[in-house]
Write an enzyme that holds these catalytic residues in place. Structure first.
Site, PDB file in Angstrom:
ATOM      1  N   CYS A  75     -60.121 -47.616   0.743  1.00 12.88           N
ATOM      2  CA  CYS A  75     -60.096 -49.072   0.886  1.00 12.88           C
ATOM      3  C   CYS A  75     -58.884 -49.660   0.167  1.00 12.88           C
ATOM      4  CB  CYS A  75     -61.392 -49.663   0.338  1.00 12.88           C
ATOM      5  SG  CYS A  75     -61.601 -51.423   0.673  1.00 12.88           S
TER       6      CYS A  75
ATOM      7  N   CYS B 202     -69.601 -51.486  -3.056  1.00 10.17           N
ATOM      8  CA  CYS B 202     -69.881 -52.787  -2.439  1.00 10.17           C
ATOM      9  C   CYS B 202     -70.838 -52.655  -1.258  1.00 10.17           C
ATOM     10  CB  CYS B 202     -68.583 -53.464  -2.010  1.00 10.17           C
ATOM     11  SG  CYS B 202     -67.669 -52.612  -0.698  1.00 10.17           S
TER      12      CYS B 202
END
Length: 389
Positions: free
Chosen positions: A117, A216
């Site tokens: 990410c 997350c």
């Protein structure tokens, strides 16, 4: 904005470094809506930089990466008197992170989504947006890491954050040199306690905001199991010893990782550890601790950060999980495979550890250190054959 009177020594030092930073003092700050990125923006504003806030919209729904994060980030920008921009990256996040994560777990590896990410969804797109849309030469984030520019080797070097409990360099090993040359980490020499105090000094609305305690996606869905269950239906299989003896059952290999001991649902005369995930047979292979260690590993897709790719064997420290302590090992360069060349990552190595390791999970990163300096890192491979990937 009126400031409080209490300033930490670390905060004062960070402010001094920002004021003396070479080059243009114009920057886009990646704002998640948390205290770390909020203070990053506040320190840059206090240091006299031209600052604009940038929030990546990663997922729909509630949570730090969704509506809640957008609202808090917008509030911080309003409080600091700086522009706030939102870039919709939901499609990229779904493709590059969510789908790859699901595919990896289904294939019996333990992916490292935070590193992917950072490279593919956050830093790369943020740098591109800042330059093309706002003509801003730099970006800044609230990561606990440091960058040293222009050392003897002529490279931008990545270093651990000074707060060992918050250091995030493990997730940043994959950043290219071009990116490191344009990134600012104002919190690299602060502790988390310093950050809270400094955020309070600035009166930031996020000063006491709780930290996210998990990935997350896990926070977003309630747990990692809930996230995986959303995409992968239960698939029952066997839990077996190395010799094939069946000792239990499972409802999906994606719920296990190499080295795992707790939560196996197996009653045995001694504790068992996961040593292999077999997607072809849909099996979880376990073994007693005496049989669970590995003294070697193959690492592929290596990004050499702070040094040129080594041509000879070398001794270094290796970290194989985010929360694990670094261990000493001997690294030997290996010839690249055709797949390595296709991915433009023609660097592989063979590691021999000084002591057996119990969490060598394919898909996780092996990050190489010399003291606090990140030398490089890559992905642990599924097998340990030094001739083939």
């Amino acid at each position: 904005m009126a400031l409080g009177t209490t300033m930490t020594e670390a905060g004062e030092a960070a402010l001094g470094r920002l004021r003396q930073w070479p080059g243009e003092h114009r920057v886009a700050v990646g704002l998640s809506g948390g205290v770390d990125s909020s203070l990053t923006a506040a320190l840059l504003v206090e240091a006299g930089w031209e600052v604009e806030g940038l929030t990546l919209w990663l997922m729909s729904g509630k949570g730090a990466c969704c509506a809640e994060g957008l609202v808090d980030a917008a509030g911080i920008c309003e409080q600091l008197g700086i522009p706030h921009h939102v870039v919709d990256t939901r499609e990229t996040f779904q493709k590059e992170i969510v789908q790859r994560l699901v595919d990896g777990y289904q294939d019996g590896i333990t992916p490292l989504p935070c590193s992917q990410c950072n490279r593919s969804v956050k830093f790369g797109p943020m740098l591109e947006w800042a330059a093309q849309e706002r003509n801003l030469p730099r970006i800044a984030t609230g990561h606990y890491a440091r960058i040293r520019h222009g050392g003897d080797c002529g490279r931008h070097q990545l270093l651990r954050g000074l707060d060992s409990r918050k250091d995030q360099s493990y997730f940043l090993y994959d950043l290219p040199q071009e990116a490191l040359g344009r990134i600012v980490f104002p919190l690299g020499e602060l502790t988390k306690a310093d950050t809270r105090i400094e955020a309070g000094r600035h009166g930031l609305r996020t000063a006491e905001k709780p930290e996210s305690q998990d990935l997350c996606l896990a926070d977003h869905h309630g747990s990692m199991r809930a996230f995986l269950d959303t995409y992968l239906p239960p698939r029952q299989g066997e839990i077996v010893l190395k010799d094939g003896t069946v000792v239990g059952e499972h409802d999906g290999i994606e719920h296990f990782t190499i080295g795992q001991r707790k939560g196996l649902g197996v009653a045995w005369q001694e504790p068992l550890h996961v040593v292999k995930l077999d997607p072809a047979m849909n099996r979880v292979v376990v073994a007693p601790r005496a049989e669970a260690g590995r003294h070697e590993a193959v690492v592929g897709a290596i990004n050499w950060v702070s040094i040129d790719p080594p041509l000879q064997a070398m001794n270094l420290e290796v970290q194989v999980r985010y929360r694990s302590a670094p261990v000493t090992a001997r690294l030997t360069p290996l010839p690249a495979t055709d797949d390595d060349h296709q991915r433009q990552r023609p660097h592989r190595c063979h590691l021999v550890f000084d002591e057996d390791q119990f969490s060598i999970a394919p898909g996780q990163a092996a990050v190489f250190y010399s003291d606090d300096t990140v030398l490089g890192g890559g992905l642990l491979q599924r097998d340990f054959d030094t001739n083939q990937e």
